[in-house]
Design an enzyme around this catalytic site. Structure first.
Site, PDB file in Angstrom:
ATOM      1  N   GLY A  67     -47.743  25.776  -3.628  1.00 59.68           N
ATOM      2  CA  GLY A  67     -46.431  26.083  -4.172  1.00 59.68           C
ATOM      3  C   GLY A  67     -46.488  26.262  -5.671  1.00 59.68           C
ATOM      4  O   GLY A  67     -47.431  25.836  -6.339  1.00 59.68           O
ATOM      5  N   GLY A  72     -45.923  25.095 -13.459  1.00 58.48           N
ATOM      6  CA  GLY A  72     -47.291  25.106 -12.971  1.00 58.48           C
ATOM      7  C   GLY A  72     -47.377  25.304 -11.474  1.00 58.48           C
ATOM      8  O   GLY A  72     -46.393  25.170 -10.752  1.00 58.48           O
ATOM      9  N   ASP A 192     -33.969  15.639 -10.640  1.00 61.30           N
ATOM     10  CA  ASP A 192     -34.218  16.838  -9.834  1.00 61.30           C
ATOM     11  C   ASP A 192     -34.428  16.474  -8.364  1.00 61.30           C
ATOM     12  O   ASP A 192     -35.390  16.901  -7.734  1.00 61.30           O
ATOM     13  CB  ASP A 192     -35.428  17.598 -10.376  1.00 61.30           C
ATOM     14  CG  ASP A 192     -35.451  19.060  -9.916  1.00 61.30           C
ATOM     15  OD1 ASP A 192     -34.410  19.542  -9.424  1.00 61.30           O
ATOM     16  OD2 ASP A 192     -36.503  19.711 -10.050  1.00 61.30           O
TER      17      ASP A 192
END
Length: 381
Positions: A67, A72, A192
């Site tokens: 992913g 990054g 998040d």
């Protein structure tokens, strides 16, 4: 920042070179384990030589990608010397925002030891890039299993699975536990929380990951938490709390809001923010607004993959907790510890098969017909 990374790895930047694998594609034989330059115990996890990251990812081969995030890409990385597979998140030193994320993750990983938090294996520092190495989660992210149209990760070999009610409740409880630990033990705000940042192990147990946006909790002299001001809204659309969007403030209550949205996504199978939807229904919270006070219609919005195999009382408890989490007023939201107890209670109900709605139309009457266009029910009746 370059000097900082040099200090972290215990030497000058010239001591570690970003090496390519041998030209014949054969992995060079790793040096002995007792060589300090190869595996160093520095801070959280071990420090691997950069060449081991390059070889372990087959020079960052696309077929090993797990992913790509904002700062990054993550690759499946083999470590034969320690007989372990890891997930290496590669960070480019030229990315200043990525530098901050890297440091935040290292800070949190120094203290965040919990069964439902992703484990750190180690780290590596190259001349121009660095890597944080986590434990490899064979079932990938929760997002991968909830949405059939999710792009599969080349580095994953497991097929997606349909998650039943019990599995989803176990995931909900596990993520709640992880956030309680983060807030009370590590004293950090995640910022998040979303289904894509929940990884699943071989038993589909959840692991909270991605601490790049984490911020430390601050308290006033009375010991009360003080919301922190931010300069730029970060996080994921649909999961961001109102006080963050409107006033640039974050706190543990922001995580509580995101967790509430996470629950809605987990049990409805709908994205938190769905751009193709009409205006006013893009956010999952807006989409569900018409039924918040009408619990008899909650079964209509549950993920169709669950069929009718779920306890209605648990569903009511779950959505009651969710509604508290997504209160527009941050101070009105409960703590994650309180939410965890509510989710545990919902998880305690035995799974029973609900009478299909198609057989209950006589009792619901015309109200269902009137409501369906509003909530865009995906069941067929």
């Amino acid at each position: 920042m370059k000097d900082f990374f040099c200090c972290l790895r215990g030497g000058s930047s010239s001591q570690v070179n970003e090496q390519e694998p041998p030209a014949n594609n054969e992995e060079e034989e790793p040096p002995a384990n007792n060589e300090d330059e190869d595996v160093l115990d520095v801070g959280a996890g071990v420090t691997f030589p950069w060449r081991e990251i390059v070889v372990g990812t087959q020079n960052f081969e696309e077929t090993r990608s797990l992913g790509k995030g904002k700062f990054g890409e993550v690759f499946r990385c083999d470590f034969p010397r320690i007989n372990q597979v890891g997930a290496a998140k590669i960070h480019d030193h030229a990315n200043r925002a990525g530098n901050i994320e890297f440091l935040a993750e290292m800070r949190v990983f120094g203290e965040a030891y919990h069964p439902n938090v992703i484990n750190l294996i180690g780290k590596s520092f190259g001349e121009h890039k660095s890597a944080i190495v986590y434990e490899f989660m064979p079932n990938g992210s929760l997002h991968h299993h909830l949405f059939a149209n999710a792009r599969p990760s080349p580095g994953l070999r497991q097929e997606t699975q349909v998650l039943d009610w019990g599995t989803r409740m176990g995931i909900a409880v596990g993520v709640a536990e992880a956030l309680v630990h983060l807030h009370t033990g590590v004293k950090e705000i995640h910022r998040d929380v979303k289904v894509a940042n929940i990884l699943l192990d071989e038993n589909l147990a959840p692991k909270l990951s991605d601490f790049g946006l984490a911020m430390q909790i601050i308290r006033n002299e009375e010991g009360d938490e003080t919301p922190r001001e931010i300069n730029l809204i970060k996080g994921s659309r649909g999961y961001v709390a109102p006080e963050t969007e409107e006033h640039m403030l974050v706190s543990t209550k922001s995580d509580v809001y995101s967790y509430g949205v996470f629950l809605l996504v987990l049990f409805t199978g709908r994205e938190a923010y769905d751009l193709p939807k009409p205006r006013g229904k893009m956010n999952i919270t807006d989409w569900l607004m018409p039924i918040w006070g009408r619990k008899e219609y909650l079964p209509l919005v549950i993920d169709t993959a669950l069929g009718y195999n779920f306890p209605v009382d648990a569903l009511h408890s779950l959505f009651f907790a969710t509604r508290m989490c997504i209160d527009a007023q941050a101070l009105a939201r409960p703590s994650m510890a309180f939410v965890e107890n509510m989710i545990r209670e919902a998880a305690s109900y035995p799974v029973t098969e609900l009478i299909p709605v198609i057989e209950r139309r006589h009792s619901i009457g015309h109200a269902v017909t009137e409501l369906l266009p509003v909530i865009e029910r995906r069941h067929s009746i």
